[in-house]
Design a protein around this motif. Structure first.
Motif, PDB file in Angstrom:
ATOM      1  N   ILE A  67      13.275  22.900  -2.313  1.00 11.72           N
ATOM      2  CA  ILE A  67      14.697  22.552  -2.377  1.00 11.72           C
ATOM      3  C   ILE A  67      14.992  21.350  -1.487  1.00 11.72           C
ATOM      4  CG2 ILE A  67      17.025  23.340  -1.762  1.00 11.72           C
ATOM      5  CD1 ILE A  67      16.177  26.135  -2.675  1.00 11.72           C
ATOM      6  N   VAL A  68      14.297  21.273  -0.354  1.00 14.02           N
ATOM      7  CA  VAL A  68      14.492  20.156   0.584  1.00 14.02           C
ATOM      8  C   VAL A  68      13.671  18.944   0.164  1.00 14.02           C
ATOM      9  CG1 VAL A  68      14.185  19.401   2.972  1.00 14.02           C
ATOM     10  CG2 VAL A  68      15.007  21.714   2.499  1.00 14.02           C
ATOM     11  N   HIS A  69      12.426  19.205  -0.229  1.00 17.59           N
ATOM     12  CA  HIS A  69      11.478  18.123  -0.465  1.00 17.59           C
ATOM     13  C   HIS A  69      11.772  17.315  -1.732  1.00 17.59           C
ATOM     14  CE1 HIS A  69       8.013  15.711  -0.437  1.00 17.59           C
ATOM     15  NE2 HIS A  69       7.126  16.538  -0.970  1.00 17.59           N
ATOM     16  N   VAL A  70      12.122  17.998  -2.808  1.00 18.77           N
ATOM     17  CA  VAL A  70      12.321  17.305  -4.081  1.00 18.77           C
ATOM     18  C   VAL A  70      13.444  16.264  -4.013  1.00 18.77           C
ATOM     19  CG1 VAL A  70      12.993  17.578  -6.504  1.00 18.77           C
ATOM     20  CG2 VAL A  70      11.289  19.114  -5.499  1.00 18.77           C
ATOM     21  N   PRO A  71      14.643  16.599  -3.497  1.00 19.06           N
ATOM     22  CA  PRO A  71      15.681  15.561  -3.389  1.00 19.06           C
ATOM     23  C   PRO A  71      15.260  14.386  -2.511  1.00 19.06           C
ATOM     24  CG  PRO A  71      16.654  17.730  -3.116  1.00 19.06           C
ATOM     25  CD  PRO A  71      15.171  17.919  -3.086  1.00 19.06           C
ATOM     26  N   LEU A  72      14.552  14.689  -1.410  1.00 16.34           N
ATOM     27  CA  LEU A  72      14.075  13.611  -0.546  1.00 16.34           C
ATOM     28  C   LEU A  72      13.032  12.758  -1.269  1.00 16.34           C
ATOM     29  CD1 LEU A  72      13.763  15.468   2.884  1.00 16.34           C
ATOM     30  CD2 LEU A  72      15.360  13.630   2.314  1.00 16.34           C
ATOM     31  N   ALA A  73      12.192  13.399  -2.078  1.00 12.73           N
ATOM     32  CA  ALA A  73      11.201  12.648  -2.854  1.00 12.73           C
ATOM     33  C   ALA A  73      11.881  11.713  -3.853  1.00 12.73           C
ATOM     34  CB  ALA A  73      10.277  13.617  -3.590  1.00 12.73           C
ATOM     35  N   ILE A  95       0.835  -1.200   0.000  1.00  7.59           N
ATOM     36  CA  ILE A  95       0.000   0.000   0.000  1.00  7.59           C
ATOM     37  C   ILE A  95       0.871   1.251   0.000  1.00  7.59           C
ATOM     38  CG2 ILE A  95      -1.641   1.337   1.382  1.00  7.59           C
ATOM     39  CD1 ILE A  95      -2.833  -1.373   2.284  1.00  7.59           C
ATOM     40  N   ALA A  96       1.960   1.213   0.764  1.00 13.49           N
ATOM     41  CA  ALA A  96       2.868   2.360   0.811  1.00 13.49           C
ATOM     42  C   ALA A  96       3.421   2.666  -0.579  1.00 13.49           C
ATOM     43  CB  ALA A  96       4.010   2.084   1.791  1.00 13.49           C
ATOM     44  N   LEU A  97       3.787   1.632  -1.325  1.00 12.57           N
ATOM     45  CA  LEU A  97       4.301   1.842  -2.681  1.00 12.57           C
ATOM     46  C   LEU A  97       3.218   2.457  -3.570  1.00 12.57           C
ATOM     47  CD1 LEU A  97       6.665   1.483  -4.658  1.00 12.57           C
ATOM     48  CD2 LEU A  97       5.718  -0.762  -5.234  1.00 12.57           C
ATOM     49  N   GLY A  98       1.977   2.016  -3.406  1.00 12.04           N
ATOM     50  CA  GLY A  98       0.875   2.601  -4.157  1.00 12.04           C
ATOM     51  C   GLY A  98       0.694   4.079  -3.839  1.00 12.04           C
ATOM     52  N   ILE A 150      13.055   8.780  -1.936  1.00  9.86           N
ATOM     53  CA  ILE A 150      11.925   7.927  -1.578  1.00  9.86           C
ATOM     54  C   ILE A 150      11.513   7.056  -2.757  1.00  9.86           C
ATOM     55  CG2 ILE A 150       9.464   7.923  -0.990  1.00  9.86           C
ATOM     56  CD1 ILE A 150      10.027  10.482   0.652  1.00  9.86           C
ATOM     57  N   VAL A 151      11.376   7.667  -3.918  1.00  8.60           N
ATOM     58  CA  VAL A 151      10.946   6.931  -5.111  1.00  8.60           C
ATOM     59  C   VAL A 151      11.985   5.885  -5.509  1.00  8.60           C
ATOM     60  CG1 VAL A 151      10.511   7.134  -7.589  1.00  8.60           C
ATOM     61  CG2 VAL A 151       9.454   8.749  -5.996  1.00  8.60           C
ATOM     62  N   ALA A 152      13.232   6.313  -5.629  1.00  6.07           N
ATOM     63  CA  ALA A 152      14.291   5.386  -6.055  1.00  6.07           C
ATOM     64  C   ALA A 152      14.476   4.256  -5.053  1.00  6.07           C
ATOM     65  CB  ALA A 152      15.603   6.150  -6.236  1.00  6.07           C
ATOM     66  N   SER A 164      17.328  -4.644   1.607  1.00  4.98           N
ATOM     67  CA  SER A 164      17.168  -3.984   2.906  1.00  4.98           C
ATOM     68  C   SER A 164      17.650  -2.532   2.937  1.00  4.98           C
ATOM     69  CB  SER A 164      17.879  -4.786   3.997  1.00  4.98           C
ATOM     70  OG  SER A 164      17.242  -6.025   4.200  1.00  4.98           O
ATOM     71  N   PRO A 165      18.881  -2.228   2.491  1.00  2.00           N
ATOM     72  CA  PRO A 165      19.349  -0.837   2.595  1.00  2.00           C
ATOM     73  C   PRO A 165      18.484   0.148   1.823  1.00  2.00           C
ATOM     74  CG  PRO A 165      20.859  -2.157   1.271  1.00  2.00           C
ATOM     75  CD  PRO A 165      19.928  -3.105   1.933  1.00  2.00           C
ATOM     76  N   PHE A 166      17.961  -0.261   0.675  1.00  2.00           N
ATOM     77  CA  PHE A 166      17.106   0.643  -0.105  1.00  2.00           C
ATOM     78  C   PHE A 166      15.831   0.968   0.656  1.00  2.00           C
ATOM     79  CE2 PHE A 166      19.621  -1.569  -3.386  1.00  2.00           C
ATOM     80  CZ  PHE A 166      20.152  -0.476  -4.042  1.00  2.00           C
ATOM     81  N   GLY A 167      15.256  -0.047   1.300  1.00  2.00           N
ATOM     82  CA  GLY A 167      14.050   0.175   2.075  1.00  2.00           C
ATOM     83  C   GLY A 167      14.287   1.068   3.270  1.00  2.00           C
ATOM     84  N   VAL A 168      15.392   0.875   3.951  1.00  6.68           N
ATOM     85  CA  VAL A 168      15.708   1.677   5.138  1.00  6.68           C
ATOM     86  C   VAL A 168      15.959   3.136   4.758  1.00  6.68           C
ATOM     87  CG1 VAL A 168      17.377   2.029   6.996  1.00  6.68           C
ATOM     88  CG2 VAL A 168      16.593  -0.284   6.447  1.00  6.68           C
ATOM     89  N   ILE A 169      16.692   3.347   3.675  1.00  3.95           N
ATOM     90  CA  ILE A 169      16.966   4.716   3.225  1.00  3.95           C
ATOM     91  C   ILE A 169      15.663   5.417   2.837  1.00  3.95           C
ATOM     92  CG2 ILE A 169      18.039   6.078   1.389  1.00  3.95           C
ATOM     93  CD1 ILE A 169      20.312   3.995   1.390  1.00  3.95           C
ATOM     94  N   ALA A 170      14.800   4.714   2.103  1.00  5.82           N
ATOM     95  CA  ALA A 170      13.508   5.291   1.727  1.00  5.82           C
ATOM     96  C   ALA A 170      12.673   5.591   2.964  1.00  5.82           C
ATOM     97  CB  ALA A 170      12.763   4.341   0.795  1.00  5.82           C
ATOM     98  N   MET A 171      12.717   4.707   3.954  1.00 11.17           N
ATOM     99  CA  MET A 171      11.963   4.900   5.186  1.00 11.17           C
ATOM    100  C   MET A 171      12.377   6.184   5.895  1.00 11.17           C
ATOM    101  SD  MET A 171      12.068   2.623   8.688  1.00 11.17           S
ATOM    102  CE  MET A 171      13.729   3.266   9.053  1.00 11.17           C
ATOM    103  N   TRP A 172      13.679   6.384   6.075  1.00  2.34           N
ATOM    104  CA  TRP A 172      14.151   7.588   6.767  1.00  2.34           C
ATOM    105  C   TRP A 172      13.830   8.842   5.978  1.00  2.34           C
ATOM    106  CZ3 TRP A 172      14.410   7.104  11.555  1.00  2.34           C
ATOM    107  CH2 TRP A 172      14.993   6.001  12.173  1.00  2.34           C
ATOM    108  N   ALA A 173      13.868   8.746   4.657  1.00  2.00           N
ATOM    109  CA  ALA A 173      13.506   9.899   3.831  1.00  2.00           C
ATOM    110  C   ALA A 173      12.032  10.243   4.007  1.00  2.00           C
ATOM    111  CB  ALA A 173      13.819   9.611   2.362  1.00  2.00           C
ATOM    112  N   ILE A 174      11.174   9.221   4.069  1.00  2.00           N
ATOM    113  CA  ILE A 174       9.742   9.439   4.279  1.00  2.00           C
ATOM    114  C   ILE A 174       9.500  10.076   5.641  1.00  2.00           C
ATOM    115  CG2 ILE A 174       7.537   8.244   4.705  1.00  2.00           C
ATOM    116  CD1 ILE A 174       8.436   6.214   2.536  1.00  2.00           C
ATOM    117  N   PHE A 175      10.140   9.558   6.667  1.00  2.00           N
ATOM    118  CA  PHE A 175       9.968  10.127   8.007  1.00  2.00           C
ATOM    119  C   PHE A 175      10.483  11.565   8.070  1.00  2.00           C
ATOM    120  CE2 PHE A 175      10.222   5.664  10.136  1.00  2.00           C
ATOM    121  CZ  PHE A 175       8.925   5.418   9.727  1.00  2.00           C
TER     122      PHE A 175
END
Length: 209
Positions: free
Chosen positions: A148-154, A49-52, A157-159, A116-127
């Motif tokens: 400027i802050v949000h776009v790189p984090l987005a 669901i999170a990916l959706g 998250i996507v990648a 695992s590392p990709f998921g953890v990195i995406a998780m911290w970016a989302i938080f």
């Protein structure tokens, strides 16, 4: 003309529902669920669901979902962001309950699994995005600074989410999973390219003045 617009709007919403709903439905019919406990299953579907929701977010901010004004789209984007963070919490908490050692390895980047590392990195970016969104007014972040802050984090998250999903061999059906991941990437790229184009045109307009 109105009939075409109405049909187009319906097609867009149906396509979005299928893009998210089909992978969930196919995962629900996976034979692997027979060997999984309820907590693990809940955690897994929270991740799907999170990916959706990651697909929905750029579509909202880019104004590609019909029937939503720019203001309403931003408001829904805000609430979907909170829902996305909650889904990730459920995903991580469920996996922690079922296998704490695996989660410790994942969070400390010592897990042997490549996803695992990709998921953890995406998780911290989302938080991080969720926390900054809550504190945006208190921090006095203007729209330009926020982007400027949000776009790189987005982008992270996507990648990270797409890589995490594609590398997992679990309950999700392969083709529907791949299609969903491609759509997530395509939506993010289109919206970010659009924002960059607007920024460039705005800069050129100011320079001419």
């Amino acid at each position: 003309m109105k009939g075409w617009r109405s049909a187009r709007a319906t097609l867009i919403w149906v396509a979005l529902a299928l893009a998210i709903g089909v992978p969930i439905a196919l995962a629900a019919g996976s034979e692997q669920l027979a060997w999984r406990g309820p907590v693990y299953i809940l955690a897994g579907f929270a991740g799907i669901i999170a990916l959706g929701l990651v697909l929905v977010q750029p579509l909202l901010i880019g104004g590609y979902l019909p029937g939503l004004s720019a203001y309403r789209g931003r408001r829904v984007h805000h609430w979907i962001g909170g829902t996305l963070a909650l889904a990730v919490v459920i995903h991580v908490a469920g996996l922690w309950i079922t296998s704490p050692p695996d989660m410790i390895d994942a969070l400390t980047f010592t897990s042997p699994t490549p996803f695992s590392p990709f998921g953890v990195i995406a998780m911290w970016a989302i938080f991080t995005v969720a926390l900054l969104a809550l504190l945006r007014r208190r921090l006095g972040l203007r729209l330009r600074t926020w982007r400027i802050v949000h776009v790189p984090l987005a982008i992270v998250i996507v990648a990270g989410s797409v890589a995490h999903c594609l590398l997992i061999e679990g309950t999700m059906e392969t083709i529907s999973k791949a299609v969903l991941c491609v759509l997530v990437l395509a939506a993010a790229i289109k919206v970010i390219a659009g924002l960059w184009r607007k920024r460039t045109l705005r800069g050129e307009s100011i320079a001419r003045q």
